[in-house]
Every structure is written in C-alpha cells, then in structure tokens.
Write an enzyme that holds these catalytic residues in place. Structure first.
Site, mmCIF file in Angstrom:
data_model
loop_
_atom_site.group_PDB
_atom_site.id
_atom_site.type_symbol
_atom_site.label_atom_id
_atom_site.label_comp_id
_atom_site.label_asym_id
_atom_site.label_seq_id
_atom_site.Cartn_x
_atom_site.Cartn_y
_atom_site.Cartn_z
ATOM 1 N N ASP A 9 17.117 12.140 47.184
ATOM 2 C CA ASP A 9 16.812 13.500 46.704
ATOM 3 C C ASP A 9 17.476 13.687 45.340
ATOM 4 O O ASP A 9 18.675 13.483 45.190
ATOM 5 C CB ASP A 9 17.361 14.514 47.718
ATOM 6 C CG ASP A 9 16.927 15.941 47.415
ATOM 7 O OD1 ASP A 9 16.800 16.723 48.358
ATOM 8 O OD2 ASP A 9 16.728 16.280 46.232
ATOM 9 N N ASP A 51 10.669 15.758 44.433
ATOM 10 C CA ASP A 51 11.909 15.041 44.061
ATOM 11 C C ASP A 51 12.584 14.349 45.233
ATOM 12 O O ASP A 51 13.762 14.038 45.172
ATOM 13 C CB ASP A 51 12.888 16.010 43.392
ATOM 14 C CG ASP A 51 13.725 16.796 44.389
ATOM 15 O OD1 ASP A 51 13.190 17.159 45.461
ATOM 16 O OD2 ASP A 51 14.903 17.030 44.104
ATOM 17 N N GLU A 52 11.842 14.081 46.295
ATOM 18 C CA GLU A 52 12.522 13.640 47.505
ATOM 19 C C GLU A 52 11.619 12.721 48.328
ATOM 20 O O GLU A 52 10.424 12.977 48.451
ATOM 21 C CB GLU A 52 12.881 14.922 48.242
ATOM 22 C CG GLU A 52 13.202 14.874 49.636
ATOM 23 C CD GLU A 52 13.318 16.294 50.218
ATOM 24 O OE1 GLU A 52 13.937 16.391 51.255
ATOM 25 O OE2 GLU A 52 12.769 17.271 49.654
HETATM 26 N N1 DCP Z 1 11.965 24.152 44.065
HETATM 27 C C1 DCP Z 1 11.280 25.344 43.863
HETATM 28 N N2 DCP Z 1 11.444 26.401 44.732
HETATM 29 C C2 DCP Z 1 12.288 26.271 45.796
HETATM 30 C C3 DCP Z 1 12.968 25.064 46.022
HETATM 31 C C4 DCP Z 1 12.790 24.022 45.126
HETATM 32 O O1 DCP Z 1 10.526 25.461 42.899
HETATM 33 N N3 DCP Z 1 12.445 27.300 46.629
HETATM 34 C C5 DCP Z 1 11.802 23.068 43.088
HETATM 35 C C6 DCP Z 1 12.905 23.093 42.076
HETATM 36 C C7 DCP Z 1 13.804 21.950 42.433
HETATM 37 C C8 DCP Z 1 12.862 20.989 43.127
HETATM 38 O O2 DCP Z 1 11.854 21.801 43.727
HETATM 39 O O3 DCP Z 1 14.433 21.385 41.300
HETATM 40 C C9 DCP Z 1 13.541 20.140 44.158
HETATM 41 O O4 DCP Z 1 14.062 20.947 45.202
HETATM 42 P P1 DCP Z 1 15.443 20.653 45.883
HETATM 43 O O5 DCP Z 1 15.526 21.476 47.091
HETATM 44 O O6 DCP Z 1 15.655 19.173 46.032
HETATM 45 O O7 DCP Z 1 16.518 21.236 44.857
HETATM 46 P P2 DCP Z 1 17.167 20.591 43.569
HETATM 47 O O8 DCP Z 1 16.716 19.189 43.348
HETATM 48 O O9 DCP Z 1 16.947 21.493 42.422
HETATM 49 O O10 DCP Z 1 18.705 20.621 43.896
HETATM 50 P P3 DCP Z 1 19.552 19.708 44.901
HETATM 51 O O11 DCP Z 1 20.538 18.985 44.019
HETATM 52 O O12 DCP Z 1 20.195 20.637 45.845
HETATM 53 O O13 DCP Z 1 18.579 18.763 45.558
HETATM 54 MG MG MG Z 2 16.712 17.823 44.927
#
Ligand code: DCP
Ligand code: MG
Length: 404
Positions: free
Chosen positions: A16, A111-112
């Site tokens: 992730d 991203d995962e």
């Molecule tokens: N995303 C979004 N709305 C949400 C959750 C996520 O648009 N409610 C988008 C933005 C994030 C991406 O999806 O960058 C990936 O989600 P993640 O939950 O993996 O969050 P992040 O990668 O940003 O942070 P983390 O380091 O916690 O994984």
């Molecule tokens: Mg993420």
C-alpha cells in the site's frame, strides 16, 4: 516475528502506497516537501479531503474529512486539486513493478494490491526479501514509498502493511500458535469489515480485542454478527483466511489489424483502413468501459519485417477522436519505403475509469469531453439499431506530408 523455519507453504504480500496522491504531489513539486499537503476540494468549498500528507495528518486531517474542517485545523496547509491522470499513470508504473515478481497480483485500489509470491521465492528469495526488493524498486524508480506486509494469507498481509506505516516492512508470524498470540492484544477493529454499527454490537458483547473474539463461544459471535458470518469472524480472529488472489483477467489492450490481399502502397488506402480499424477499437473500448493510456500502431512490410510505434495519450481517454488523432500521428511518421502487408492499431494500458473521471470536476474542458463521449455513444446506438453502415463519421484526413 519471522518467516524462518521450514519454508512456509504460502506467502502473500500486501503493498500500500504511503499518502499516495499527496506523496506524488510532493515528489513532483519539491516546494511542497515537508509541508502539510491536502489533496481534495479547496477549504472554502463543499467537498472532502481525498488524502493528506503525513505532515498534515499531525493536525488530525484524514481522507473523507470535509475540506472546510481541514482548513480550520491547518489553515497554512497546501490544498491541491486531484490530478487523476497523473496518479493513474503512477499506479500503472507501480503495478508494472509488482508484475516483475509474480503473475498473481490482485489490485484492490489505485495504490494497493495483494501479491501471491509463493512460487516466486526460488527466483527472488523469501517473502521478506521480495517485499524489500519491491520497496527498493518503487523508491529508486518512482521516488515514492510504500508499506508492505508479508504473511501466510491475505488478511494477515494487510494487517502487516498497516502495522508500520509509512515506509514499513512487517513480516507477520507464520507459525499458527505465534499468529494467535500476535493477534490477541489487537483491537477488534483490525478484523476485516468491522464498521461502526458492528463495533457497537461488539462493545455491548464486551468483545474489545481479537483475543476476546478468540475466546468467545460461537453463539455469542452469532448474536453479534449473525449466523453466517460468525464462523468467518472466528477464523479471522485465529488468523485463518483461505481466500486466494483474484486475478483481473481482463485484457490490458484492445487491438485490431488488417492483412491486405495484395501488399498496399497507397497512403490513401492505408489511411482509410487505419481509420476503420481505429473506429472499431474505439467502439470496443467504449463497450469495455475503461480508458486507454496509450496507442500502438503495427506495420508489417512486404518482406514480413514487423514493427510497432507507440505513444501515450495526453490523458487517459476513450474518445474516438483522440484515438484517430494519435493513430494518424503515428502513421504520418512512417516512411512508406516498401508496400505494406499488414496494418494494425491498438490501445494499451487500459485502466479503470471511475476514479479517473473525478478529475473532470477540476478540468476545464470537461463539457467538451463529455459531449464528445455522448456523440460516440449516439453513434454506437444508431449502429446497433440500424447496422454498422447506417452512420459514417466524417473523416479528418491527416495533413499532407512531404513526399517520402
Ligand atoms: N482516496 C480517496 N478518498 C478516500 C480514500 C482514499 O480519494 N476516502 C484516495 C487518495 C489516497 C488513495 O486513494 O491517496 C489511496 O488511499 P489510501 O487509503 O491508501 O490512503 P493513502 O495512500 O493516501 O495513505 P496511507 O499512507 O494511509 O495509505
Ligand atoms: Mg495508501
């Protein structure tokens, strides 16, 4: 925690990306590095935060929070609109790295992903080593960080990637007893799919830790999550998860080619064929529902020598005009040194469009683009009803080229 001892039967990774959108913005705009960055709606408008950099999370800002609230919590944060085409491109690059290590990749979001690396260990080393390599590739090639969990199943692998975010690499225990012991103190919220309502039911039943769930009699679990889910919940609490990787079996390209009865050297005829091939590819792309990130022209000469030329679209698309323009541009650069036996065109790097469409909210030409998509759909409908020849598009001929 280790993967030591006899080689485990199965090894899964969960990867992730860290603060995905925000990290890309910080990578591409050095002036934002080290600063609180919020990607999403602006603070003075309705809308929510897509994600926040780790510097912004210190202020309590997180995904799905109203941007107004984020602005109140951290007025000096940098607020940026999402740039979905760019994030989609980076996502494709990340998945291309995963593909190096195993064909068993299951994308969960932009991203995962889960990776089954059971069979990859002979080539690349233990699961931990593969996790390390993937992190190193992503860091050196894309200048981004991710968190990785290594475990004997999907549930535990995901738990692992969340364990030491950001930039973590967590190897969970592989021995069943050690797994049970590892899980015991964790809050029940770490079990999959526990939403707010279920959480209250858990609280009422005094099930606070995963250990509490391990010790609970089955009827109590049944009263909390229902008769069907109770056994599944208990299995998870003991770290058991039989789910396999679900492969995305859809093709990543759509293409068409045409072989001439007699080798062809007239550019006008070739242009005409190419136009029709692209028309068909565009129709299938629309039916597929995804967006293409690139286009590829294929030529086979009279002597059977074959080559391809490809180019990315300025932004992911499924608009026929975009495809035609790219195909014409690619073909225009081909010098007709000998007659052509075969010509083909395909779109590549197909990506899911749902997330990418959000970007249109922030992009000016959205109206024009959706009008063009509507036009394409109308053409499809007319053809479906009255046959393919019922409607023809005016063909935009490529500009005349210098004599070759
Ligand atoms: N995303 C979004 N709305 C949400 C959750 C996520 O648009 N409610 C988008 C933005 C994030 C991406 O999806 O960058 C990936 O989600 P993640 O939950 O993996 O969050 P992040 O990668 O940003 O942070 P983390 O380091 O916690 O994984
Ligand atoms: Mg993420």
């Amino acid at each position: 925690m280790s993967e030591s001892g006899p080689s485990p039967a199965r090894v899964f990774l969960h990867v992730d990306m860290d603060a995905f959108y925000a990290s890309i913005e910080q990578r591409d705009h050095p002036e934002y590095r080290g600063k609180p960055v919020v990607v999403g709606a602006p603070p003075h408008q309705r809308g929510v935060v897509a994600t926040a950099s780790y510097e912004a999370r210190v202020f309590g800002i997180h995904s799905a929070m109203p941007s107004r609230e984020a602005g109140q919590r951290c007025p000096h944060a940098v607020f940026l609109p999402p740039d979905m085409p760019r994030y989609e491109m980076v996502s494709a690059q990340i998945f291309a790295i995963f593909d190096r290590y195993t064909p068993f990749v299951e994308g969960l979001s932009i991203d995962e992903a889960f990776l089954d690396v059971t069979g990859s260990r002979r080539l690349y080393g233990a699961g931990e080593e593969i996790g390390r390599r993937i992190k190193a590739d992503i860091r050196s090639e894309l200048a981004l960080t991710c968190s990785v969990g290594v475990a004997p199943n999907k549930f535990l692998a995901k738990l692992g990637s969340e364990y030491e975010k950001p930039d973590g690499l967590t190897v969970l225990p592989f021995d069943p007893q050690a797994i049970v012991a590892f899980l015991r103190p964790l809050p029940v919220t770490r079990l999959w799919g526990i939403g707010k309502v279920t959480r209250q039911a858990f609280d009422r039943a005094a099930l606070h830790t995963i250990g509490d769930v391990q010790d609970a009699p089955l009827p109590l679990l049944q009263s909390v999550v229902g008769p069907h889910s109770a056994a599944h919940l208990r299995a998870l609490a003991f770290g058991e998860d039989p789910r396999e990787i679900e492969l995305d079996i859809r093709e990543k390209t759509i293409s068409r080619e045409h072989t001439y009865l007699h080798d062809e050297r007239s550019r006008a005829v070739l242009d005409r064929t190419l136009f029709e091939l692209v028309e068909d590819v565009a129709r299938r792309l629309r039916a597929d529902g995804r967006l293409a990130t690139g286009g590829r022209l294929k030529i086979r000469w009279k002597d059977f020598e074959t080559f391809t030329r490809q180019r990315p679209f300025p932004r992911p698309t499924r608009i026929e005009e975009d495809l035609q323009t790219l195909a014409q541009a690619l073909f225009r650069d081909v010098a007709l040194e000998q007659p052509i036996r075969l010509i083909g065109f395909g779109v590549t790097g197909l990506t899911e469009h749902d997330r990418a469409r959000q970007l249109d909210l922030f992009d000016l030409p959205v109206e024009t683009r959706s009008k063009k998509e509507k036009l394409d759909q109308t053409v499809d409908q007319i053809r479906k009803k009255h046959g393919p020849a019922a409607i023809r598009r005016a063909r935009l001929l490529p500009p005349k080229k210098k004599k070759t």
